[in-house]
Design a protein around this motif. Sequence first.
Motif, short mmCIF file in Angstrom:
data_model
loop_
_atom_site.label_atom_id
_atom_site.label_comp_id
_atom_site.label_asym_id
_atom_site.label_seq_id
_atom_site.Cartn_x
_atom_site.Cartn_y
_atom_site.Cartn_z
N VAL A 60 0.86 -1.18 0.00
CA VAL A 60 0.00 0.00 0.00
C VAL A 60 0.90 1.23 0.00
CG1 VAL A 60 -1.82 1.27 1.21
CG2 VAL A 60 -1.82 -1.25 1.20
N VAL A 61 0.63 2.14 -0.93
CA VAL A 61 1.50 3.29 -1.16
C VAL A 61 0.72 4.58 -0.96
CG1 VAL A 61 3.13 4.36 -2.76
CG2 VAL A 61 2.65 1.89 -2.93
N LEU A 62 1.23 5.46 -0.11
CA LEU A 62 0.65 6.80 0.05
C LEU A 62 1.56 7.79 -0.67
CD1 LEU A 62 -1.34 8.85 1.33
CD2 LEU A 62 0.18 8.91 3.33
N THR A 63 1.03 8.45 -1.70
CA THR A 63 1.85 9.42 -2.43
C THR A 63 1.33 10.84 -2.25
OG1 THR A 63 0.63 9.32 -4.54
CG2 THR A 63 2.37 7.68 -4.19
N GLY A 64 2.27 11.80 -2.36
CA GLY A 64 1.91 13.20 -2.24
C GLY A 64 2.53 14.02 -3.36
N ALA A 65 2.52 15.33 -3.18
CA ALA A 65 2.92 16.24 -4.24
C ALA A 65 4.35 16.01 -4.73
CB ALA A 65 2.78 17.68 -3.74
N GLY A 66 5.21 15.49 -3.86
CA GLY A 66 6.60 15.30 -4.22
C GLY A 66 6.81 14.39 -5.41
N ILE A 67 5.94 13.39 -5.58
CA ILE A 67 6.15 12.47 -6.71
C ILE A 67 5.77 13.13 -8.03
CG2 ILE A 67 3.89 11.31 -6.60
CD1 ILE A 67 5.43 8.67 -7.24
N SER A 68 4.77 14.01 -8.02
CA SER A 68 4.38 14.68 -9.26
C SER A 68 5.20 15.93 -9.55
CB SER A 68 2.89 15.06 -9.20
OG SER A 68 2.08 13.90 -9.25
N ALA A 69 5.86 16.47 -8.52
CA ALA A 69 6.67 17.67 -8.71
C ALA A 69 7.76 17.43 -9.75
CB ALA A 69 7.29 18.11 -7.39
N GLU A 70 8.30 16.21 -9.76
CA GLU A 70 9.38 15.90 -10.71
C GLU A 70 8.87 15.80 -12.14
OE1 GLU A 70 12.72 13.30 -9.44
OE2 GLU A 70 11.37 12.81 -7.79
N SER A 71 7.57 15.74 -12.32
CA SER A 71 7.00 15.77 -13.66
C SER A 71 6.69 17.20 -14.11
CB SER A 71 5.71 14.94 -13.72
OG SER A 71 6.00 13.56 -13.65
N GLY A 72 6.76 18.15 -13.16
CA GLY A 72 6.50 19.54 -13.51
C GLY A 72 5.16 20.05 -13.02
N ILE A 73 4.56 19.35 -12.07
CA ILE A 73 3.30 19.82 -11.47
C ILE A 73 3.64 20.50 -10.15
CG2 ILE A 73 1.15 19.09 -10.37
CD1 ILE A 73 0.75 17.12 -12.59
N ALA A 74 3.19 21.74 -9.99
CA ALA A 74 3.53 22.53 -8.81
C ALA A 74 3.04 21.85 -7.54
CB ALA A 74 2.91 23.93 -8.91
N THR A 75 3.89 21.88 -6.51
CA THR A 75 3.46 21.35 -5.22
C THR A 75 2.36 22.23 -4.66
OG1 THR A 75 5.28 22.54 -4.20
CG2 THR A 75 5.64 20.21 -4.67
N PHE A 76 1.59 21.66 -3.77
CA PHE A 76 0.35 22.31 -3.34
C PHE A 76 0.59 23.69 -2.75
CE2 PHE A 76 -3.02 23.05 -0.17
CZ PHE A 76 -4.08 23.10 -1.03
N ARG A 77 1.57 23.78 -1.87
CA ARG A 77 1.79 25.06 -1.20
C ARG A 77 3.27 25.41 -1.20
NH1 ARG A 77 -1.64 26.17 4.24
NH2 ARG A 77 -2.42 24.10 3.84
N ASP A 78 3.59 26.61 -1.59
CA ASP A 78 4.97 27.07 -1.51
C ASP A 78 5.27 27.53 -0.08
OD1 ASP A 78 5.44 26.71 -4.28
OD2 ASP A 78 4.39 28.59 -4.70
N ALA A 79 6.52 27.88 0.15
CA ALA A 79 6.94 28.27 1.50
C ALA A 79 6.15 29.47 2.02
CB ALA A 79 8.43 28.58 1.51
N ASP A 80 5.67 30.33 1.12
CA ASP A 80 4.94 31.52 1.56
C ASP A 80 3.45 31.24 1.76
OD1 ASP A 80 4.15 31.19 -1.05
OD2 ASP A 80 4.92 33.11 -1.77
N GLY A 81 3.05 29.97 1.63
CA GLY A 81 1.66 29.62 1.86
C GLY A 81 0.77 29.83 0.66
N LEU A 82 1.36 30.24 -0.47
CA LEU A 82 0.57 30.48 -1.67
C LEU A 82 0.63 29.28 -2.60
CD1 LEU A 82 1.59 34.16 -2.50
CD2 LEU A 82 -0.36 33.36 -1.16
N TRP A 83 -0.40 29.09 -3.37
CA TRP A 83 -0.45 28.03 -4.38
C TRP A 83 -0.55 28.73 -5.74
CZ3 TRP A 83 -4.91 23.93 -4.91
CH2 TRP A 83 -4.49 22.92 -5.78
N GLU A 84 0.55 28.69 -6.49
CA GLU A 84 0.58 29.35 -7.80
C GLU A 84 0.15 30.82 -7.67
OE1 GLU A 84 1.11 27.56 -11.22
OE2 GLU A 84 2.36 26.70 -9.68
N GLY A 85 0.60 31.47 -6.59
CA GLY A 85 0.32 32.89 -6.40
C GLY A 85 -1.00 33.20 -5.72
#
Length: 231
Positions: A6-31
């Motif tokens: 059983v595998v739990l995946t999160g934003a990190g696996i898709s980030a390497e494909s070029g999909i933005a992670t859910f939240r940046d350090a400033d708490g914003l998502w794509e601005g």
Amino acid sequence: MKKKLVVLTGAGISAESGIATFRDADGLWEGHDVMEVASPQGWRKNPELVLDFYNQRRKNAHTVQPNTGHKILANLETDFDVRIITQNVDDLHERAGSTNVIHLHGKLFESRSTLDPTLVYPIEGWELNVGDKCERGSQLRPNIVWFGEAVPMMEKAMEEAVQADIFLVVGTSLVVYPAASLVDFVDDEAPIFVVDPKLPEMRKRTNTYLFEEKATTGMEKVASVLRSNYV
């Protein structure tokens, strides 16, 4: 009989494909403040903004491809009964070939009725606009689980976690609940593997194995260990 992985995946696996992670350090998502684009309140306040936000996510998702991490998980189905529980709304696991995927937070390429949540429709292309309505005449919204909403697939995910012979966490910080609680449902005898460049805080068990790496390189190592020790 194949062991259940059983595998739990999160934003990190898709980030390497070029999909933005859910939240940046400033708490914003794509601005955007996430509550503007990922909450029922944001939807009521400005549905046009929310629809446009997810249209852009869809448009971007059409341009990316599954990466090595996604493909390794799909290939593990030859040796294991793989069940993927993902916090991601993209379809990269399916496109890589995984056949058992639970989307905890909904699906980017689906819409649903604002009147009847059981009315769900595929989105062809990438646009969902004001005026697109369900068969009962109500506006369609993204089929995404927003902040403050119930997570309908959580019970199914918990059942999978309880039954896991091996549990694997890839590309997630384990801070978003209820998804993060799934590790607590794993049997104490089942080994847990964790792959992330920033290893999450979690209860240490003697059979927890940590790989402080990004998903693609970490998954190559984990797959080798799994096939050597559990097939």
